[in-house]
Design an enzyme around this catalytic site. Sequence first.
Site, PDB file in Angstrom:
ATOM      1  N   PHE A   1     -16.648   0.102   3.189  1.00  0.00           N
ATOM      2  CA  PHE A   1     -15.488  -0.472   2.516  1.00  0.00           C
ATOM      3  C   PHE A   1     -15.744  -1.969   2.394  1.00  0.00           C
ATOM      4  O   PHE A   1     -16.157  -2.614   3.360  1.00  0.00           O
ATOM      5  CB  PHE A   1     -14.212  -0.200   3.308  1.00  0.00           C
ATOM      6  CG  PHE A   1     -12.974  -0.486   2.527  1.00  0.00           C
ATOM      7  CD1 PHE A   1     -12.528   0.407   1.559  1.00  0.00           C
ATOM      8  CD2 PHE A   1     -12.264  -1.655   2.726  1.00  0.00           C
ATOM      9  CE1 PHE A   1     -11.390   0.132   0.813  1.00  0.00           C
ATOM     10  CE2 PHE A   1     -11.129  -1.934   1.988  1.00  0.00           C
ATOM     11  CZ  PHE A   1     -10.689  -1.043   1.024  1.00  0.00           C
TER      12      PHE A   1
ATOM     13  N   ASP B   1     -16.326   1.842  12.551  1.00  0.00           N
ATOM     14  CA  ASP B   1     -15.103   1.746  11.757  1.00  0.00           C
ATOM     15  C   ASP B   1     -14.552   3.164  11.618  1.00  0.00           C
ATOM     16  O   ASP B   1     -15.169   4.025  10.981  1.00  0.00           O
ATOM     17  CB  ASP B   1     -15.429   1.140  10.383  1.00  0.00           C
ATOM     18  CG  ASP B   1     -14.217   1.015   9.472  1.00  0.00           C
ATOM     19  OD1 ASP B   1     -13.221   1.737   9.680  1.00  0.00           O
ATOM     20  OD2 ASP B   1     -14.272   0.214   8.519  1.00  0.00           O
TER      21      ASP B   1
ATOM     22  N   TYR C   1      -2.440   3.400   9.253  1.00  0.00           N
ATOM     23  CA  TYR C   1      -1.532   3.753   8.154  1.00  0.00           C
ATOM     24  C   TYR C   1      -2.065   4.896   7.298  1.00  0.00           C
ATOM     25  O   TYR C   1      -1.398   5.315   6.355  1.00  0.00           O
ATOM     26  CB  TYR C   1      -1.242   2.534   7.268  1.00  0.00           C
ATOM     27  CG  TYR C   1      -2.466   1.786   6.788  1.00  0.00           C
ATOM     28  CD1 TYR C   1      -3.210   2.240   5.708  1.00  0.00           C
ATOM     29  CD2 TYR C   1      -2.876   0.619   7.415  1.00  0.00           C
ATOM     30  CE1 TYR C   1      -4.334   1.566   5.274  1.00  0.00           C
ATOM     31  CE2 TYR C   1      -3.986  -0.074   6.983  1.00  0.00           C
ATOM     32  CZ  TYR C   1      -4.716   0.397   5.908  1.00  0.00           C
ATOM     33  OH  TYR C   1      -5.836  -0.278   5.482  1.00  0.00           O
ATOM     34  N   LYS C   2      -3.234   5.429   7.625  1.00  0.00           N
ATOM     35  CA  LYS C   2      -3.776   6.557   6.869  1.00  0.00           C
ATOM     36  C   LYS C   2      -3.364   7.864   7.557  1.00  0.00           C
ATOM     37  O   LYS C   2      -2.207   8.254   7.508  1.00  0.00           O
ATOM     38  CB  LYS C   2      -5.290   6.421   6.724  1.00  0.00           C
ATOM     39  CG  LYS C   2      -5.741   5.162   5.987  1.00  0.00           C
ATOM     40  CD  LYS C   2      -7.242   5.116   5.834  1.00  0.00           C
ATOM     41  CE  LYS C   2      -7.745   3.752   5.363  1.00  0.00           C
ATOM     42  NZ  LYS C   2      -7.252   3.382   4.034  1.00  0.00           N
TER      43      LYS C   2
ATOM     44  N   ARG D   1     -10.391  10.778  -5.642  1.00  0.00           N
ATOM     45  CA  ARG D   1     -10.389  11.193  -4.240  1.00  0.00           C
ATOM     46  C   ARG D   1      -9.134  11.996  -3.926  1.00  0.00           C
ATOM     47  O   ARG D   1      -8.040  11.695  -4.403  1.00  0.00           O
ATOM     48  CB  ARG D   1     -10.421   9.980  -3.312  1.00  0.00           C
ATOM     49  CG  ARG D   1     -11.581   9.054  -3.469  1.00  0.00           C
ATOM     50  CD  ARG D   1     -11.604   8.038  -2.313  1.00  0.00           C
ATOM     51  NE  ARG D   1     -10.295   7.441  -2.061  1.00  0.00           N
ATOM     52  CZ  ARG D   1      -9.990   6.715  -0.994  1.00  0.00           C
ATOM     53  NH1 ARG D   1     -10.901   6.518  -0.055  1.00  0.00           N
ATOM     54  NH2 ARG D   1      -8.782   6.193  -0.840  1.00  0.00           N
TER      55      ARG D   1
END
Length: 425
Positions: free
Chosen positions: A134, A209, A234-235, A384
């Site tokens: 990312f 990560d 938050y995912k 996605r």
Amino acid sequence: MTTPALGRPTIDRETCVALDAADPLSRIRSRFSLPDGVVYLDGNSLGALPRDTAAHVQRVITEEWGTGLIRSWNDAGWFAKPQTVGDLVAPLIGAGPGQVVLGDSTSSSIFQATVAAARLRPGRRVIVAERGSFPTDLYVLESVQELLGGGRPLERRLIADDGPTLDDVLDEDVAVVLLTHVDYRTGRMHDMAEVTRRIHAVGAVVVWDLCHSVGAVPVDLVGADADFAVGCTYKYLNGGPGSPSFIWVAEQHQADARPALTGWHGHAKPFDFTVDYAPASGVERFRVGTPQLLSMSALEVSLRLWAEVDLGEIREKSLCLTELFISLVDARLTPRWGVEVVTPREPARRGSQVSLRVGSGYEIMQALIERGVIGDFRAPDLIRFGFTPLYTSYADVWDAVDTLESVLDGEVWREPRFARRGTVT
């Protein structure tokens, strides 16, 4: 383990409904506030809202803040929240109490952890990362390179699935390796234990990560002998927009780790207000300043849900959902539209998302979203779909592919309005 019904010659929507009826996690779906008529497959970007979150946050606002006022730092345990909520994250990543602390943004926590990791290997001048990380990971590393370079930036070596490989770049000049456990674009997953072993073989330190794996796939940091890890909440953890990141530090490094930012909440005695910094013991030294308490209160609600579920069931359902999606795409979309599944098909190498390569992907995704199937787009050509086992159903998978087929067949994505891009894709 594969759900037996997925081995049937023909899968139809009735089969998916039957799978949902037999799903041991189906009881958890009702604990989330999911809009009617929406198939939400973007939990790998922002998790859904738990039903109990709003009431709890409102109570924190009206009672702890409104009535308790500043007394709540002690009476409601506000000051300790980064540790107490961190302890709720710990079982999800194979860690123990006192090994996880909540931080600020993921970018800030990556900076904290990577600097600390590199400082454990003074004299080494190479940092390794993935070209496909990312982007914030790579941007942060540029600051780390300059900060620790002593006037000459540290060298950065980038690896990729198509080369160079990790083995190509590892040597005794490498101080730290920053890797994403599950790739945010393709969903490809590393073998954490094996990769960590190879990094340690040259004396380097690894920072993992976990943003796209925690809450979706098994993570055992202690079992893998990892050094540092950072993740967002938050995912798949459903903490809400802006919920804090977390930092994990292996016990053997906690006494020597020197984070980049030495704020007053990471001080051994913050309320002595001394001029000189003295680090707190253990992982608490990675705290910086005043925590985002309202965000932490929302996260705390979601994390308490995890005490009610079996992580093995989470992984089993994740693999079944993604396997079903891939098989339906193969059967219904690839032959006619050339849609390519870029996510690894081997279960051990797959996270909890499936990414498809298709031309005009942005426009196609916007047409899907208008029809109630929410995924997202990653440039230049990937759409996605994230599968959150706590609330994604097998019928959702069927309906998503059905709607995608309809969008492609009707070519509605060609309408000019779908080409107008928002800031967030």
